[in-house]
Each structure stands twice: as C-alpha cells, then as structure tokens.
Design an enzyme around this catalytic site. Structure first.
Site, PDB file in Angstrom:
ATOM      1  N   HIS A  94      15.892  43.010  24.968  1.00 20.39           N
ATOM      2  CA  HIS A  94      14.858  41.984  24.934  1.00 20.39           C
ATOM      3  C   HIS A  94      13.692  42.507  25.767  1.00 20.39           C
ATOM      4  O   HIS A  94      13.841  42.778  26.960  1.00 20.39           O
ATOM      5  CB  HIS A  94      15.394  40.666  25.483  1.00 20.39           C
ATOM      6  CG  HIS A  94      16.397  40.010  24.583  1.00 20.39           C
ATOM      7  ND1 HIS A  94      17.502  39.337  25.049  1.00 20.39           N
ATOM      8  CD2 HIS A  94      16.463  39.943  23.226  1.00 20.39           C
ATOM      9  CE1 HIS A  94      18.206  38.876  24.024  1.00 20.39           C
ATOM     10  NE2 HIS A  94      17.594  39.237  22.914  1.00 20.39           N
ATOM     11  N   GLU A  97      12.862  41.426  29.330  1.00 19.29           N
ATOM     12  CA  GLU A  97      13.925  41.471  30.329  1.00 19.29           C
ATOM     13  C   GLU A  97      13.967  42.897  30.874  1.00 19.29           C
ATOM     14  O   GLU A  97      14.594  43.783  30.314  1.00 19.29           O
ATOM     15  CB  GLU A  97      15.253  41.045  29.705  1.00 19.29           C
ATOM     16  CG  GLU A  97      15.216  39.599  29.226  1.00 19.29           C
ATOM     17  CD  GLU A  97      16.450  39.168  28.451  1.00 19.29           C
ATOM     18  OE1 GLU A  97      17.444  39.931  28.422  1.00 19.29           O
ATOM     19  OE2 GLU A  97      16.428  38.073  27.859  1.00 19.29           O
ATOM     20  N   GLU A 316      23.917  40.474  32.550  1.00 16.89           N
ATOM     21  CA  GLU A 316      22.732  39.697  32.915  1.00 16.89           C
ATOM     22  C   GLU A 316      22.464  39.972  34.391  1.00 16.89           C
ATOM     23  O   GLU A 316      23.279  39.643  35.260  1.00 16.89           O
ATOM     24  CB  GLU A 316      22.983  38.210  32.676  1.00 16.89           C
ATOM     25  CG  GLU A 316      23.347  37.841  31.251  1.00 16.89           C
ATOM     26  CD  GLU A 316      22.149  37.785  30.320  1.00 16.89           C
ATOM     27  OE1 GLU A 316      20.996  37.849  30.830  1.00 16.89           O
ATOM     28  OE2 GLU A 316      22.343  37.680  29.095  1.00 16.89           O
TER      29      GLU A 316
END
Length: 447
Positions: A94, A97, A316
């Site tokens: 992404h 990110e 993450e």
C-alpha cells in the site's frame, strides 16, 4: 515447547554473539523518506560496498513503468544453492504505508555493514540463506502519497494506498481461499487460469505472481502499516464473516507471527495503547488470524501459501502509516531485532533432497507430512495428516516449516515408488535433515 528462537541463540555458533544495541546507522545518519530514485541509490550504494554478496534486479514494472527494484543478498548471488532456503521481505504494497519501505532501506545496508564487520550471526545468515528484499511493491501509489505528504506535511488515511489504476493490490490476487474452501482436499499449489479469476489483474500483481512462481521461497513477510500486529493465514473466511479461519499450518503460522511480535519492542505488550480507540480488537501476544480480524479476499499473504511453498505473514508496523522522517529512528529501534529473528525462522522444521536411484534430484516431488501423537509412554497414539503439501525445487531440494515434535514424512513423485520415514523436529537447532531416495516405480501395475 515454544518454537520462538532469538537470533542470538538460534544456533550454537550464535551463542556468544551479541548485537551492539542500535549501533547502526551512525548517530549522524539523516533519517528521510526516499523517493524512487533515492531508493535505487540505496541499493546501488549497498551493492558497491558489498559486491560479492549482492545482486540488484527487478522482477517487473508498475503501471507507470517504475521498476520493482529488489536486492538479493547471498554468498552466491544470482544462483540457488542446493539445500539453501530462500526468504523475502516485501514493503510498501500500500503506497502510503511507508514504514516498512524505509526500514528495509536501512536494513539492507545494515546487513552489508555487519557482514563486512564479521558479525557471526549475519555472516551465517548470508552464507546459509538466499535473501530477497523488495522495498516497494507499489512505487506509483507511494508517489501519490508522497506528493501529498510533501505538500501538506501529512498523508490522509487512503491517499496513495492503491496503485496508479486506483486498485488495492492486497485485494487483487486470485481468490484461492474460495477455491480451497469449496474443495478442502485441494489446499496447496492451486492455480487458476486467467480467464477464471473474474477481473483483470494489475501489472504489479502479475509481477508478484510470476516472482513467487519462479523462486522457491520458503518464508516471507509483507510489511504494512496502520496497526501494530503480526497477521497470519487464513486472511479470508469461508463465509466472508469475521471469525477464526484456521489453516492446516495454524501451529507454525502462530509461531512465525510470534517470532516477530514477541521480539518487537511493543507489538506483544498487552498494555500498549490501541491504534483504534473505537475498536475492541485485542491482539494476544501481538498476533492475529487474518479472518478473525477482518476478512481479506484476494490478498497476497494467502496467495503465497495456497499457490506455492511459501509461508507468508503480514506485519502491521505501527499506527501511523506515513510518519514524519524524524520518527523513523524509533521504528528502526523497535523493529530491528524482530526483522532478524523472523528471517532466522526460514531455518526451522525439516529440509532435504529427493533423488532418484542415480542420485539425481527429482523436481516437483511431493512432500506430505503427518503429525505423530505420542502417549505418555512415548508410544504412537495417533497419526494426523497436515493437509498441506510442499514440493521440491528444480534441484530436488525442499523445506517444510514445522513446530517441534515427531512426524511421518512421505516423498512421492510420478513414476517413482513413494517412501515414508519418521523425522523429528527439535526446538534448539536448524531444520532436521530428512532426505529421500525414490526407486523407479514404472514397473508397478496400474490399478
């Protein structure tokens, strides 16, 4: 026993090795966000400093024809070595990110520097692992997110997330989960004809699919942002609803995820502040089953697992997707031990070579595993198949991640007699060697 292995204690050779705490980069290092040209320069500078262990290549291009630059780090760059597992880190899927992207751009020269310094742990990893690192999978999305960041000093939650065609790449892969859920016996090495996928795949997706298919990757991590947790398969559920969707390799996936989360400075801390104060999400040990968090059909993580031999998790790395450059040093300190520890996990389980009666490696031989359940007297009480096979690479070598314990392992190949043998996985060493020699079976009657 727990499979979690700290890199400094991973092997007897590592027992006396200690990493200087955050000794890299130098104190005068300027932390920054790197555009596409600056990203390539980091790779070029690393290759110039460590030419004997690096190779820069691109497996393909983005929508806007930016190269998906990748660096290989190995003692024999450019070639697969018999018995040596292959590992990959992928960042910036992404585009907005960016923490993973920037960490990898420090991690790459760190590996080079520590190798030159003779750090025993790093030298061992480089000499026994073929490492591939792609700092950005979505350079076009990054350019969109970076433009807003440069103009406003911040980035909105979604600007730059998708690729140049506005497609979320982590929803674009063939939905192999649905194929598996509809046919549970078909749970690995699933392939789909392009005309059956149901949508036009993006250029970046096609590049990654080809890259995964052409390399015998064993372990991988896909670096994201927006929360702080290690996410493991399945990422999608059979009914599209939020609930735990266990894969056949749930045990080892949990250990892979904890190999990162419990070594990260904060990821497994039960008292850490939640990224989303409106959510009830609580990640025990800093990990989550993807479908139990929120289902993601067409994700890259499950595609790796169901289409190839590669076990991938999604990391993450923080609440802020596009932090200020001055904050990146903190992310580096928090993540460096975990980045190393997770990479070391490519060396657990069993591995070996499958050969014919002439000693030649057999490509695409199937490795099937059954868990042996022992009673309190160490007698076999049950044997439970793990419904997920791996296959041998072109030279006949294979790698199978497993948690510690006893197993029955079968090697089979078309035209050969199958062979089964016991293999025990210890919790304090590298992968157990489990080789197979298959006799010609062409003279067997067909039933």
């Amino acid at each position: 026993m727990r499979l979690l292995i700290l890199l400094v204690a991973f092997l007897p050779i590592f027992a006396s090795v200690e990493f200087p705490e955050y000794a890299f980069p130098d104190s005068d290092y300027v932390w920054q966000h790197h555009n596409h040209e600056e990203l390539k320069k980091v790779l070029d500078d690393t290759a110039a400093k460590c030419p004997d262990i690096t190779r820069i290549y691109s497996p393909g291009q983005s929508v806007e024809k930016r190269e998906l630059w990748t660096i290989e780090i190995s003692d024999k760059p450019g070639q697969h070595e018999l018995g040596e597992p292959e590992f990959k880190y992928v960042g910036n899927m992404h585009g907005n990110e960016v923490v993973g992207r920037e960490l990898l751009l420090v991690f790459i020269p760190f590996i080079c520097e520590e190798y030159l310094n003779g750090n025993e742990a790093i030298v061992w990893l480089v000499e026994n692992t073929r490492i591939h690192i792609m700092p950005t999978m979505n350079p076009d999305g990054y350019a969109i997110g970076r433009k807003e960041f440069d103009e406003t000093g911040r980035n909105q939650w979604v600007n730059g997330r998708a690729n140049a065609n506005g497609i979320d790449l982590n929803r674009d892969f063939p939905d192999l989960d649905t194929v598996e859920f509809e046919n549970p016996e078909n749970n690995n090495h699933i392939s789909m004809a392009l005309n059956k996928i149901g949508h036009q795949l993006q250029p970046e997706t096609k590049v990654m699919m080809r890259w995964i298919d052409e390399n015998p990757f064993v372990v991988s991590a896909n670096l994201h942002g927006g929360d702080l947790v290690a996410n493991y398969p399945y990422d999608s559920s059979f009914d599209g609803k939020v609930h735990y969707q266990k894969s056949p390799d749930d045990a080892i996936f949990r250990e892979l995820a904890m190999a990162y989360s419990t070594v990260h400075a904060h990821m497994s801390d039960p008292d850490r502040e939640s990224c989303d104060t409106t959510s009830d999400d609580e990640f025990e040990n800093g990990i989550t089953n993807g479908a139990d968090w929120y289902p993601v059909p067409g994700g890259m993580q499950d595609y790796n697992y169901l289409s190839s031999n590669c076990f991938e998790i999604t990391l993450e790395l923080g609440c802020d997707k596009f932090p200020q450059a001055s904050e990146l040093q903190g992310y580096w300190k928090d993540n460096l031990p975990a980045l190393l520890n997770y990479m070391a996990m490519v060396h657990v389980g069993i591995k070996g070579v499958v050969v014919d009666s002439n000693g030649e490696g057999i490509a695409n031989a199937v490795i099937s595993v059954k868990t042996v359940v022992l009673d309190r007297n160490d007698k076999i009480e049950d044997v439970i198949p793990i419904e997920h096979d791996v296959t041998t690479a072109a030279m006949g070598d294979y790698w199978r991640l497993l948690v510690p314990g006893p197993y029955m392992v079968t090697a089979s190949a078309e035209g050969y007699k199958s062979t089964e043998k016991p293999c025990w996985v210890d919790d304090d060493s590298t992968a157990t060697i489990c080789n197979f020699a298959l006799a010609d079976g062409n003279d067997l009657p067909n039933f």
